[in-house]
Design a protein around this motif. Sequence first.
Motif, PDB file in Angstrom:
ATOM      1  N   HIS A 157     -67.414 -42.095  38.514  1.00 53.23           N
ATOM      2  CA  HIS A 157     -68.434 -41.126  38.092  1.00 53.23           C
ATOM      3  C   HIS A 157     -67.767 -39.938  37.396  1.00 53.23           C
ATOM      4  O   HIS A 157     -67.700 -38.829  37.958  1.00 53.23           O
ATOM      5  CB  HIS A 157     -69.249 -40.638  39.303  1.00 53.23           C
ATOM      6  CG  HIS A 157     -69.844 -41.736  40.118  1.00 53.23           C
ATOM      7  ND1 HIS A 157     -70.926 -42.481  39.683  1.00 53.23           N
ATOM      8  CD2 HIS A 157     -69.494 -42.240  41.333  1.00 53.23           C
ATOM      9  CE1 HIS A 157     -71.230 -43.383  40.600  1.00 53.23           C
ATOM     10  NE2 HIS A 157     -70.371 -43.266  41.611  1.00 53.23           N
ATOM     11  N   PRO A 158     -67.256 -40.145  36.189  1.00 54.01           N
ATOM     12  CA  PRO A 158     -66.473 -39.090  35.515  1.00 54.01           C
ATOM     13  C   PRO A 158     -67.253 -37.794  35.293  1.00 54.01           C
ATOM     14  O   PRO A 158     -66.680 -36.704  35.410  1.00 54.01           O
ATOM     15  CB  PRO A 158     -66.063 -39.737  34.196  1.00 54.01           C
ATOM     16  CG  PRO A 158     -66.990 -40.896  34.012  1.00 54.01           C
ATOM     17  CD  PRO A 158     -67.319 -41.380  35.381  1.00 54.01           C
ATOM     18  N   GLN A 159     -68.535 -37.883  34.946  1.00 57.39           N
ATOM     19  CA  GLN A 159     -69.318 -36.665  34.749  1.00 57.39           C
ATOM     20  C   GLN A 159     -69.468 -35.910  36.067  1.00 57.39           C
ATOM     21  O   GLN A 159     -69.405 -34.681  36.111  1.00 57.39           O
ATOM     22  CB  GLN A 159     -70.692 -37.001  34.169  1.00 57.39           C
ATOM     23  CG  GLN A 159     -71.511 -35.779  33.750  1.00 57.39           C
ATOM     24  CD  GLN A 159     -70.824 -34.927  32.686  1.00 57.39           C
ATOM     25  OE1 GLN A 159     -70.219 -35.449  31.751  1.00 57.39           O
ATOM     26  NE2 GLN A 159     -70.909 -33.607  32.830  1.00 57.39           N
ATOM     27  N   GLY A 160     -69.648 -36.659  37.149  1.00 54.88           N
ATOM     28  CA  GLY A 160     -69.716 -36.035  38.468  1.00 54.88           C
ATOM     29  C   GLY A 160     -68.397 -35.376  38.838  1.00 54.88           C
ATOM     30  O   GLY A 160     -68.379 -34.320  39.476  1.00 54.88           O
TER      31      GLY A 160
ATOM     32  N   ARG B  91     -54.818 -32.626  25.246  1.00 52.31           N
ATOM     33  CA  ARG B  91     -53.712 -33.413  24.687  1.00 52.31           C
ATOM     34  C   ARG B  91     -52.512 -33.432  25.620  1.00 52.31           C
ATOM     35  O   ARG B  91     -51.914 -34.490  25.876  1.00 52.31           O
ATOM     36  CB  ARG B  91     -53.289 -32.841  23.334  1.00 52.31           C
ATOM     37  CG  ARG B  91     -52.040 -33.499  22.758  1.00 52.31           C
ATOM     38  CD  ARG B  91     -51.716 -32.974  21.370  1.00 52.31           C
ATOM     39  NE  ARG B  91     -50.472 -33.557  20.873  1.00 52.31           N
ATOM     40  CZ  ARG B  91     -49.299 -32.943  20.880  1.00 52.31           C
ATOM     41  NH1 ARG B  91     -49.205 -31.720  21.355  1.00 52.31           N
ATOM     42  NH2 ARG B  91     -48.216 -33.527  20.404  1.00 52.31           N
ATOM     43  N   ASN B  92     -52.162 -32.268  26.144  1.00 54.59           N
ATOM     44  CA  ASN B  92     -50.959 -32.186  26.953  1.00 54.59           C
ATOM     45  C   ASN B  92     -51.059 -32.995  28.235  1.00 54.59           C
ATOM     46  O   ASN B  92     -50.092 -33.664  28.639  1.00 54.59           O
ATOM     47  CB  ASN B  92     -50.653 -30.724  27.284  1.00 54.59           C
ATOM     48  CG  ASN B  92     -50.246 -29.937  26.052  1.00 54.59           C
ATOM     49  OD1 ASN B  92     -49.967 -30.503  25.002  1.00 54.59           O
ATOM     50  ND2 ASN B  92     -50.230 -28.615  26.165  1.00 54.59           N
TER      51      ASN B  92
ATOM     52  N   ILE C 145     -57.899 -30.388  33.190  1.00 54.14           N
ATOM     53  CA  ILE C 145     -58.764 -30.464  32.002  1.00 54.14           C
ATOM     54  C   ILE C 145     -60.180 -30.021  32.346  1.00 54.14           C
ATOM     55  O   ILE C 145     -60.797 -29.225  31.620  1.00 54.14           O
ATOM     56  CB  ILE C 145     -58.768 -31.898  31.436  1.00 54.14           C
ATOM     57  CG1 ILE C 145     -57.406 -32.234  30.837  1.00 54.14           C
ATOM     58  CG2 ILE C 145     -59.862 -32.063  30.373  1.00 54.14           C
ATOM     59  CD1 ILE C 145     -57.223 -33.693  30.486  1.00 54.14           C
ATOM     60  N   ALA C 146     -60.722 -30.523  33.454  1.00 56.87           N
ATOM     61  CA  ALA C 146     -62.100 -30.201  33.839  1.00 56.87           C
ATOM     62  C   ALA C 146     -62.276 -28.721  34.130  1.00 56.87           C
ATOM     63  O   ALA C 146     -63.306 -28.126  33.803  1.00 56.87           O
ATOM     64  CB  ALA C 146     -62.504 -31.031  35.053  1.00 56.87           C
ATOM     65  N   ARG C 147     -61.256 -28.101  34.711  1.00 56.79           N
ATOM     66  CA  ARG C 147     -61.384 -26.700  35.112  1.00 56.79           C
ATOM     67  C   ARG C 147     -61.126 -25.716  33.975  1.00 56.79           C
ATOM     68  O   ARG C 147     -61.748 -24.649  33.921  1.00 56.79           O
ATOM     69  CB  ARG C 147     -60.407 -26.399  36.257  1.00 56.79           C
ATOM     70  CG  ARG C 147     -60.800 -27.025  37.580  1.00 56.79           C
ATOM     71  CD  ARG C 147     -59.759 -26.703  38.641  1.00 56.79           C
ATOM     72  NE  ARG C 147     -60.192 -27.139  39.967  1.00 56.79           N
ATOM     73  CZ  ARG C 147     -59.467 -26.995  41.074  1.00 56.79           C
ATOM     74  NH1 ARG C 147     -58.280 -26.431  41.005  1.00 56.79           N
ATOM     75  NH2 ARG C 147     -59.926 -27.411  42.231  1.00 56.79           N
ATOM     76  N   LEU C 148     -60.226 -26.070  33.070  1.00 57.96           N
ATOM     77  CA  LEU C 148     -59.735 -25.065  32.138  1.00 57.96           C
ATOM     78  C   LEU C 148     -60.095 -25.291  30.674  1.00 57.96           C
ATOM     79  O   LEU C 148     -59.904 -24.398  29.853  1.00 57.96           O
ATOM     80  CB  LEU C 148     -58.211 -24.948  32.266  1.00 57.96           C
ATOM     81  CG  LEU C 148     -57.710 -24.538  33.660  1.00 57.96           C
ATOM     82  CD1 LEU C 148     -56.192 -24.498  33.687  1.00 57.96           C
ATOM     83  CD2 LEU C 148     -58.292 -23.197  34.085  1.00 57.96           C
TER      84      LEU C 148
ATOM     85  N   LYS D  61     -64.699 -35.626  26.566  1.00 59.56           N
ATOM     86  CA  LYS D  61     -63.972 -36.660  25.829  1.00 59.56           C
ATOM     87  C   LYS D  61     -62.636 -36.971  26.498  1.00 59.56           C
ATOM     88  O   LYS D  61     -62.244 -38.149  26.643  1.00 59.56           O
ATOM     89  CB  LYS D  61     -63.751 -36.200  24.387  1.00 59.56           C
ATOM     90  CG  LYS D  61     -63.074 -37.234  23.502  1.00 59.56           C
ATOM     91  CD  LYS D  61     -62.936 -36.712  22.079  1.00 59.56           C
ATOM     92  CE  LYS D  61     -62.224 -37.739  21.188  1.00 59.56           C
ATOM     93  NZ  LYS D  61     -62.066 -37.231  19.801  1.00 59.56           N
ATOM     94  N   ALA D  62     -61.921 -35.926  26.907  1.00 54.97           N
ATOM     95  CA  ALA D  62     -60.617 -36.127  27.549  1.00 54.97           C
ATOM     96  C   ALA D  62     -60.763 -36.782  28.920  1.00 54.97           C
ATOM     97  O   ALA D  62     -59.989 -37.677  29.278  1.00 54.97           O
ATOM     98  CB  ALA D  62     -59.885 -34.796  27.677  1.00 54.97           C
ATOM     99  N   ILE D  63     -61.748 -36.333  29.685  1.00 57.28           N
ATOM    100  CA  ILE D  63     -61.976 -36.929  31.010  1.00 57.28           C
ATOM    101  C   ILE D  63     -62.361 -38.401  30.874  1.00 57.28           C
ATOM    102  O   ILE D  63     -61.915 -39.250  31.662  1.00 57.28           O
ATOM    103  CB  ILE D  63     -63.062 -36.162  31.783  1.00 57.28           C
ATOM    104  CG1 ILE D  63     -62.594 -34.734  32.098  1.00 57.28           C
ATOM    105  CG2 ILE D  63     -63.437 -36.892  33.076  1.00 57.28           C
ATOM    106  CD1 ILE D  63     -61.400 -34.646  33.008  1.00 57.28           C
ATOM    107  N   MET D  64     -63.140 -38.716  29.862  1.00 55.55           N
ATOM    108  CA  MET D  64     -63.528 -40.106  29.650  1.00 55.55           C
ATOM    109  C   MET D  64     -62.316 -40.969  29.289  1.00 55.55           C
ATOM    110  O   MET D  64     -62.241 -42.140  29.673  1.00 55.55           O
ATOM    111  CB  MET D  64     -64.594 -40.211  28.557  1.00 55.55           C
ATOM    112  CG  MET D  64     -65.970 -39.714  28.980  1.00 55.55           C
ATOM    113  SD  MET D  64     -66.615 -40.546  30.458  1.00 55.55           S
ATOM    114  CE  MET D  64     -66.717 -42.246  29.867  1.00 55.55           C
ATOM    115  N   LYS D  65     -61.367 -40.411  28.572  1.00 58.66           N
ATOM    116  CA  LYS D  65     -60.151 -41.162  28.258  1.00 58.66           C
ATOM    117  C   LYS D  65     -59.383 -41.496  29.534  1.00 58.66           C
ATOM    118  O   LYS D  65     -58.883 -42.615  29.711  1.00 58.66           O
ATOM    119  CB  LYS D  65     -59.263 -40.362  27.299  1.00 58.66           C
ATOM    120  CG  LYS D  65     -59.748 -40.353  25.865  1.00 58.66           C
ATOM    121  CD  LYS D  65     -58.763 -39.613  24.971  1.00 58.66           C
ATOM    122  CE  LYS D  65     -59.244 -39.619  23.521  1.00 58.66           C
ATOM    123  NZ  LYS D  65     -58.314 -38.878  22.627  1.00 58.66           N
TER     124      LYS D  65
END
Length: 351
Positions: free
Chosen positions: A324-327, A234-235, A278-281, A290-294
Amino acid sequence: MTEISVNEQAHQPVTGENPEISIIVPVYNVEKYLRECLDSIESQTFKDWECIVVDDGSPDGSRSICEEFVARDPRYVLVEQVNGGLSAARNSGLEIARGKYISFIDSDDTVYPQFLERMHEVMVETGADVVQASYEAQYTTYTRERRLVKNQLVIDRHRVIKELMKNHIIPSYMGLKMFRREVIDTPFPVGKLFEDIYAMSRWVRNINKMVLIPDILYIYRQRRGSILNSNYERNRLEYIKSMPDRVKVLRDIDPEAITDKDAELVIWKSYINAAKIIARLTKNPRRCRKAIMKIHEICRDVKLPSVKTLGLKKWIRAYMLRNHPQGFILYMHALYPLNYRKRKANKHLFD
């Protein structure tokens, strides 16, 4: 006007004349650190101040600590209100502040005894509208100095805008700064995170001269519960929203200070940095994705800057996030163990 309720009024100091400096301390659920903060203010070598402590509906024992300081030192002012957030608390303090100069100190941080004296000295000597000090990041087992400039630096509004865009020598943290009262002509935005970014961007129009000093005067406690170190999804999404606003407001003030290239760089850096954290923590894989996709949905239709503009490392990350968001998530996971300094910092945050 924000609701204030301590027998329908604030506890006002008994001194007759207006103080030179007003310090505003918003308080919410920080009884563990509040006394240390208020002690550091009471220990200032500069004595002509008032400290407006705004209890933003704290459910813990913070109020009783505030009342203790008010009872023993008339320079402390206690304002109590229903919980409205950091912006609402600061705005309540500004409404009754009487000082010629304004400082904001977070209630889990502390300041060195010379903080007010040195900042005031520079304000008066230079005629500055804002003075900014350097700081010390405090962790549970160590501290790290963050000297933002090597020598005293005097800059005009045009340069202030350029440096705010870079977010290097002028971070938006309010605690590092002292303002001439007239600079603050708009309130903090209630209901928004990263309120310092919104406010500082608007106050710039009133800044003719800003002075940056290398003196380390502020101690910034690194906590798990802070905006930067909690609820990463969120932040960081809120952080992304603050950047286009900053670009627009600053461009309106001084169009020549910000090129299209500058604007592209700031916006894309916000995407990359938010997604990286977000991805790391974020421990929950579903919430992380979900956040990365946003962020991916926000940036996929935004023109990708050149490698020259972003630099190769950031360009690779931007390309992966956009395409490639999942990548991107896997890539960030793979790199995080190599970042010893960041892992150490996250391990030694205060509760």
